[in-house]
Design a protein around this motif. Structure first.
Motif, PDB file in Angstrom:
ATOM      1  N   ALA A  15       0.839  -1.200   0.000  1.00 31.33           N
ATOM      2  CA  ALA A  15       0.000   0.000   0.000  1.00 31.33           C
ATOM      3  C   ALA A  15       0.876   1.253   0.000  1.00 31.33           C
ATOM      4  CB  ALA A  15      -0.918  -0.008   1.225  1.00 31.33           C
ATOM      5  N   ARG A  16       1.979   1.225   0.736  1.00 33.34           N
ATOM      6  CA  ARG A  16       2.838   2.401   0.794  1.00 33.34           C
ATOM      7  C   ARG A  16       3.611   2.604  -0.501  1.00 33.34           C
ATOM      8  NH1 ARG A  16       6.712   1.732   3.544  1.00 33.34           N
ATOM      9  NH2 ARG A  16       6.284  -0.198   4.664  1.00 33.34           N
ATOM     10  N   CYS A  17       4.154   1.523  -1.059  1.00 35.24           N
ATOM     11  CA  CYS A  17       5.010   1.640  -2.236  1.00 35.24           C
ATOM     12  C   CYS A  17       4.203   1.712  -3.525  1.00 35.24           C
ATOM     13  CB  CYS A  17       5.965   0.449  -2.306  1.00 35.24           C
ATOM     14  SG  CYS A  17       6.998   0.283  -0.833  1.00 35.24           S
ATOM     15  N   GLY A  18       2.970   1.256  -3.506  1.00 34.21           N
ATOM     16  CA  GLY A  18       2.137   1.387  -4.691  1.00 34.21           C
ATOM     17  C   GLY A  18       2.176   0.183  -5.617  1.00 34.21           C
ATOM     18  N   SER A  19       3.077  -0.738  -5.385  1.00 33.77           N
ATOM     19  CA  SER A  19       3.105  -1.933  -6.253  1.00 33.77           C
ATOM     20  C   SER A  19       3.789  -3.079  -5.527  1.00 33.77           C
ATOM     21  CB  SER A  19       3.834  -1.637  -7.552  1.00 33.77           C
ATOM     22  OG  SER A  19       5.228  -1.633  -7.343  1.00 33.77           O
ATOM     23  N   PHE A  20       3.493  -4.281  -5.992  1.00 34.96           N
ATOM     24  CA  PHE A  20       4.111  -5.467  -5.398  1.00 34.96           C
ATOM     25  C   PHE A  20       5.633  -5.410  -5.569  1.00 34.96           C
ATOM     26  CE2 PHE A  20       0.808  -8.831  -4.521  1.00 34.96           C
ATOM     27  CZ  PHE A  20      -0.264  -7.973  -4.564  1.00 34.96           C
ATOM     28  N   GLY A  21       6.063  -4.987  -6.754  1.00 38.47           N
ATOM     29  CA  GLY A  21       7.495  -4.985  -7.039  1.00 38.47           C
ATOM     30  C   GLY A  21       8.259  -4.051  -6.132  1.00 38.47           C
ATOM     31  N   ALA A  22       7.780  -2.818  -6.016  1.00 39.59           N
ATOM     32  CA  ALA A  22       8.470  -1.844  -5.175  1.00 39.59           C
ATOM     33  C   ALA A  22       8.488  -2.302  -3.722  1.00 39.59           C
ATOM     34  CB  ALA A  22       7.792  -0.480  -5.303  1.00 39.59           C
ATOM     35  N   ALA A  23       7.360  -2.865  -3.276  1.00 39.35           N
ATOM     36  CA  ALA A  23       7.287  -3.342  -1.892  1.00 39.35           C
ATOM     37  C   ALA A  23       8.263  -4.494  -1.681  1.00 39.35           C
ATOM     38  CB  ALA A  23       5.863  -3.782  -1.570  1.00 39.35           C
ATOM     39  N   ALA A  24       8.357  -5.366  -2.677  1.00 35.61           N
ATOM     40  CA  ALA A  24       9.287  -6.495  -2.565  1.00 35.61           C
ATOM     41  C   ALA A  24      10.713  -5.989  -2.415  1.00 35.61           C
ATOM     42  CB  ALA A  24       9.155  -7.392  -3.787  1.00 35.61           C
ATOM     43  N   ALA A  25      11.052  -4.950  -3.198  1.00 33.66           N
ATOM     44  CA  ALA A  25      12.397  -4.389  -3.088  1.00 33.66           C
ATOM     45  C   ALA A  25      12.622  -3.845  -1.682  1.00 33.66           C
ATOM     46  CB  ALA A  25      12.573  -3.281  -4.134  1.00 33.66           C
ATOM     47  N   GLU A  26      11.616  -3.178  -1.126  1.00 28.20           N
ATOM     48  CA  GLU A  26      11.784  -2.604   0.208  1.00 28.20           C
ATOM     49  C   GLU A  26      11.965  -3.683   1.257  1.00 28.20           C
ATOM     50  OE1 GLU A  26       9.265   0.902   2.033  1.00 28.20           O
ATOM     51  OE2 GLU A  26       8.791  -0.976   3.038  1.00 28.20           O
ATOM     52  N   LEU A  27      11.264  -4.778   1.102  1.00 23.42           N
ATOM     53  CA  LEU A  27      11.327  -5.851   2.103  1.00 23.42           C
ATOM     54  C   LEU A  27      12.438  -6.854   1.806  1.00 23.42           C
ATOM     55  CD1 LEU A  27       7.501  -6.574   2.510  1.00 23.42           C
ATOM     56  CD2 LEU A  27       8.972  -5.214   3.994  1.00 23.42           C
ATOM     57  N   ASN A  28      13.261  -6.555   0.777  1.00 22.77           N
ATOM     58  CA  ASN A  28      14.332  -7.476   0.387  1.00 22.77           C
ATOM     59  C   ASN A  28      13.792  -8.864   0.071  1.00 22.77           C
ATOM     60  OD1 ASN A  28      16.366  -5.485   0.839  1.00 22.77           O
ATOM     61  ND2 ASN A  28      16.158  -5.873   3.031  1.00 22.77           N
ATOM     62  N   ARG A  29      12.695  -8.864  -0.678  1.00 26.68           N
ATOM     63  CA  ARG A  29      12.112 -10.128  -1.114  1.00 26.68           C
ATOM     64  C   ARG A  29      11.915 -10.066  -2.616  1.00 26.68           C
ATOM     65  NH1 ARG A  29       9.922 -11.378   3.979  1.00 26.68           N
ATOM     66  NH2 ARG A  29      11.862 -11.321   5.126  1.00 26.68           N
ATOM     67  N   VAL A  30      11.391 -11.140  -3.135  1.00 26.95           N
ATOM     68  CA  VAL A  30      11.080 -11.241  -4.553  1.00 26.95           C
ATOM     69  C   VAL A  30       9.564 -11.034  -4.693  1.00 26.95           C
ATOM     70  CG1 VAL A  30      10.407 -13.452  -5.503  1.00 26.95           C
ATOM     71  CG2 VAL A  30      12.712 -12.521  -5.980  1.00 26.95           C
ATOM     72  N   PRO A  31       9.097 -10.423  -5.778  1.00 27.18           N
ATOM     73  CA  PRO A  31       7.662 -10.122  -5.869  1.00 27.18           C
ATOM     74  C   PRO A  31       6.766 -11.331  -5.653  1.00 27.18           C
ATOM     75  CG  PRO A  31       8.828  -8.992  -7.610  1.00 27.18           C
ATOM     76  CD  PRO A  31       9.844  -9.858  -6.932  1.00 27.18           C
ATOM     77  N   SER A  32       7.188 -12.475  -6.113  1.00 28.04           N
ATOM     78  CA  SER A  32       6.313 -13.642  -5.973  1.00 28.04           C
ATOM     79  C   SER A  32       6.101 -14.010  -4.508  1.00 28.04           C
ATOM     80  CB  SER A  32       6.910 -14.820  -6.734  1.00 28.04           C
ATOM     81  OG  SER A  32       8.164 -15.176  -6.183  1.00 28.04           O
ATOM     82  N   ALA A  33       7.068 -13.649  -3.657  1.00 31.09           N
ATOM     83  CA  ALA A  33       6.897 -13.938  -2.236  1.00 31.09           C
ATOM     84  C   ALA A  33       5.715 -13.146  -1.682  1.00 31.09           C
ATOM     85  CB  ALA A  33       8.171 -13.592  -1.460  1.00 31.09           C
ATOM     86  N   LEU A  34       5.626 -11.879  -2.074  1.00 30.77           N
ATOM     87  CA  LEU A  34       4.507 -11.059  -1.612  1.00 30.77           C
ATOM     88  C   LEU A  34       3.196 -11.564  -2.207  1.00 30.77           C
ATOM     89  CD1 LEU A  34       5.865  -7.437  -1.561  1.00 30.77           C
ATOM     90  CD2 LEU A  34       6.309  -9.364  -0.072  1.00 30.77           C
ATOM     91  N   SER A  35       3.264 -11.955  -3.456  1.00 34.26           N
ATOM     92  CA  SER A  35       2.088 -12.503  -4.115  1.00 34.26           C
ATOM     93  C   SER A  35       1.533 -13.676  -3.313  1.00 34.26           C
ATOM     94  CB  SER A  35       2.487 -12.955  -5.520  1.00 34.26           C
ATOM     95  OG  SER A  35       1.390 -13.009  -6.364  1.00 34.26           O
ATOM     96  N   TYR A  36       2.452 -14.520  -2.892  1.00 34.85           N
ATOM     97  CA  TYR A  36       2.079 -15.689  -2.089  1.00 34.85           C
ATOM     98  C   TYR A  36       1.466 -15.280  -0.749  1.00 34.85           C
ATOM     99  CZ  TYR A  36       3.056 -19.530   1.156  1.00 34.85           C
ATOM    100  OH  TYR A  36       2.968 -20.483   2.126  1.00 34.85           O
ATOM    101  N   LEU A  37       2.125 -14.337  -0.072  1.00 33.06           N
ATOM    102  CA  LEU A  37       1.631 -13.909   1.244  1.00 33.06           C
ATOM    103  C   LEU A  37       0.239 -13.295   1.142  1.00 33.06           C
ATOM    104  CD1 LEU A  37       4.867 -12.280   2.733  1.00 33.06           C
ATOM    105  CD2 LEU A  37       3.748 -14.368   3.509  1.00 33.06           C
ATOM    106  N   ILE A  38       0.061 -12.414   0.165  1.00 34.38           N
ATOM    107  CA  ILE A  38      -1.228 -11.729   0.039  1.00 34.38           C
ATOM    108  C   ILE A  38      -2.325 -12.709  -0.375  1.00 34.38           C
ATOM    109  CG2 ILE A  38      -2.487  -9.967  -1.245  1.00 34.38           C
ATOM    110  CD1 ILE A  38      -0.588  -8.850   0.836  1.00 34.38           C
ATOM    111  N   ARG A  56      -1.919  -2.398 -12.532  1.00 34.47           N
ATOM    112  CA  ARG A  56      -1.421  -2.195 -11.169  1.00 34.47           C
ATOM    113  C   ARG A  56      -2.504  -2.668 -10.201  1.00 34.47           C
ATOM    114  NH1 ARG A  56       2.987   1.259 -11.527  1.00 34.47           N
ATOM    115  NH2 ARG A  56       3.116   1.357  -9.270  1.00 34.47           N
ATOM    116  N   ALA A  57      -2.097  -3.510  -9.287  1.00 34.49           N
ATOM    117  CA  ALA A  57      -3.058  -3.962  -8.282  1.00 34.49           C
ATOM    118  C   ALA A  57      -3.368  -2.799  -7.348  1.00 34.49           C
ATOM    119  CB  ALA A  57      -2.485  -5.140  -7.501  1.00 34.49           C
ATOM    120  N   THR A  58      -4.646  -2.511  -7.175  1.00 29.82           N
ATOM    121  CA  THR A  58      -5.043  -1.426  -6.268  1.00 29.82           C
ATOM    122  C   THR A  58      -5.885  -1.990  -5.140  1.00 29.82           C
ATOM    123  OG1 THR A  58      -6.958  -0.993  -7.660  1.00 29.82           O
ATOM    124  CG2 THR A  58      -5.005   0.338  -8.062  1.00 29.82           C
ATOM    125  N   LEU A  59      -5.784  -1.358  -3.988  1.00 25.44           N
ATOM    126  CA  LEU A  59      -6.536  -1.816  -2.833  1.00 25.44           C
ATOM    127  C   LEU A  59      -8.028  -1.621  -3.060  1.00 25.44           C
ATOM    128  CD1 LEU A  59      -4.495  -0.454   0.206  1.00 25.44           C
ATOM    129  CD2 LEU A  59      -5.153  -2.816  -0.167  1.00 25.44           C
TER     130      LEU A  59
END
Lengths: 300, 300
Positions: A15-38, A56-59
DNA sequence: TCCATTGATCAAAAATCCTGATCTAAACAA
DNA sequence: TTGTTTAGATCAGGATTTTTGATCAATGGA
């Protein structure tokens, strides 16, 4: 449903970064990891949190609402890590202090103000006690005690004492009380009522109290302010800390009795156990206490 | 440090149950699992939370303090699962309602009280708007609108309307205003000031406003209460909802002008979009609104 | 149209967590 | 004192969850 902190962190970051990819970079993960968690979070919650019809996935509104609550969880979690860090750096989890009710409260109040600062994680517990109640509370586990003064003036029982100046108690009565005009040695001749502050130790048996007053008439009061009111009302005579009756002596409402022993000087002490080192909260308390205490005791 | 909810749940359960074994039974785990979780928690926090010198592990003061914060985390987590369950059961995450400021507010206030109940998870947003601002806000996404009444009295643009009784507007002025004693048709003869409530749509351009008042003198006000004050002060004449000036008409402070058109009846409508079904919050709002609304409009 | 970007999906790898057996030590009774 | 009971720690193996990197589909911009 049993959400994980990881899932909530992912939701917040996306929600803060605006995209799965940017958030993944912030959390030092790969986008698919976030995809899995969500995906799992949505599955367990039984709610759709993101709208994937656009690129873009939006809330969704539901997602936004749930995010609000998720951030509350994360905030408390951050509070937990902050607390752990503070406790690790020497703050006590709790500080218990006892004060003899005969002492001036102003310096104590100044000291406890420091505990309102948000960077002080220690819970402060302060008890005002009377007579034996002070030591009783100290023995129950308080780290610091502000006592009126031991007999003889020095420490005992291997406790560490720091003098805090001096405190004068005066024998007084209301100016319109018969005792005010009587001369020395008259106290034992008449059955005037002596006012006393009651011991605050819970299990204290009044029968075992040193019967220094013999079978004279006594009135037990809960504290010195009540005792002062009773004295001003002419209920009897009694000992009062000088700083509490300076105003009444100045106006003449109370008078200092002319008796053989009509003045007693105590030497208040800051008492602590010598074996265990002081934590940061205790140090903070003492640092904010000592300096003004001397001055206030002297002037009050 | 990055505590897990599992670790915090273990800490909480052990503290509540009094032992690792009892807590393990409650969590459907084996004692060694909790041992593992707590060991890691202590390791990451860098704090010793349990005192193991005796047989039963007891919380240290530090552990008790950290447990307090841990329970706050768990409480918010429980709030999250509860919120998810509520959203799943049909509550909207947010409900936006617009109300025309000419309508009586009392029934609306009764309706929003229901949203203070803790079992209502929906965030309520209510906007009081004027003139075009009402529909503008509705088009921006509000789910419900309480409008003054469409021209012709019926619905338009395929919106779902429910009548809410009737609302009378009266043409009035202060009793000591010159216009109060003038006869019919005098309005156009003089340059008396007409008081109007300003349109609340943000992008509304005043030039494009239907110039039904020609080049007469006008005074724009933000709301009907302000307009009433200005009318009472004798600033001019204007239309007012009858329920807002019943008291002033009774005392004679305001008078109903004797003009050709001095009374207008509107039929307020509850407006919503027909395509999307109502959520539980919207239903709750309407249920608490409709019944008292009819009564209040009639009596006010 | 092509191309860059976003995110989903999947199988394998990695990390984490749980289990059950085993071990230590304290509390307790004889 | 001695033996018994109980609480918890430790450890290796297994189960579960999470992460990764590759691949794929879809969207939106040039």
């Amino acid at each position: 449903m049993d959400p994980t902190l990881l899932q909530l962190e992912a939701l917040d970051a996306i929600a803060r970064c605006g995209s799965f990819g940017a958030a993944a970079a912030e959390l030092n993960r790969v986008p698919s990891a976030l995809s899995y968690l969500i995906k799992n979070l949505e599955l367990e919650a039984g709610l759709s949190l993101f709208d994937r019809t656009h690129r873009r996935a939006t809330l969704t509104p539901t997602g936004r609402r749930l995010l609000e609550q998720a951030r509350l969880v994360l905030k408390e979690r951050d509070g937990l890590t902050a607390l752990a860090s503070e406790l690790r750096s020497g703050w006590e989890p709790e500080l218990r202090v006892v004060v003899d009710g005969a002492l001036p409260l102003a310096p104590v109040i100044r000291a406890i103000r420091a505990f309102a600062e948000p960077e002080v994680p220690t819970f402060l517990r302060l008890d005002v006690e009377y007579q034996e109640g002070v030591l009783h509370r100290f023995e129950q586990g308080a780290e610091l005690a502000l006592v009126l003064g031991f007999e003889g003036g020095g420490g005992e029982e291997g406790l560490h004492c720091t003098p805090l100046g001096e405190l004068v108690l005066l024998l007084v009565a209301a100016s319109d009380h018969p005792i005010a005009s009587s001369k020395r040695e008259d106290l034992d001749q008449h059955n005037h009522v002596e006012l006393l502050v009651r011991d605050s130790a819970p299990a204290f048996e009044v029968d075992r109290k040193p019967s220094f007053m013999g079978n004279r008439n006594v009135m037990f009061l809960s504290d010195f302010q009540t005792k002062k009111t009773a004295l001003l009302g002419g209920a009897g005579y009694g000992w009062m800390p000088a700083h509490l009756i300076a105003d009444s002596l100045a106006t003449g409402a109370l008078v200092h009795l002319e008796q053989e022993v009509n003045r007693w000087t105590y030497f208040p002490q800051l008492v602590r156990r010598p074996d265990q080192p002081l934590g940061r909260a205790a140090q903070l308390f003492i640092a904010n206490l000592c300096l003004p205490f001397e001055a206030l005791v002297a002037t009050e």
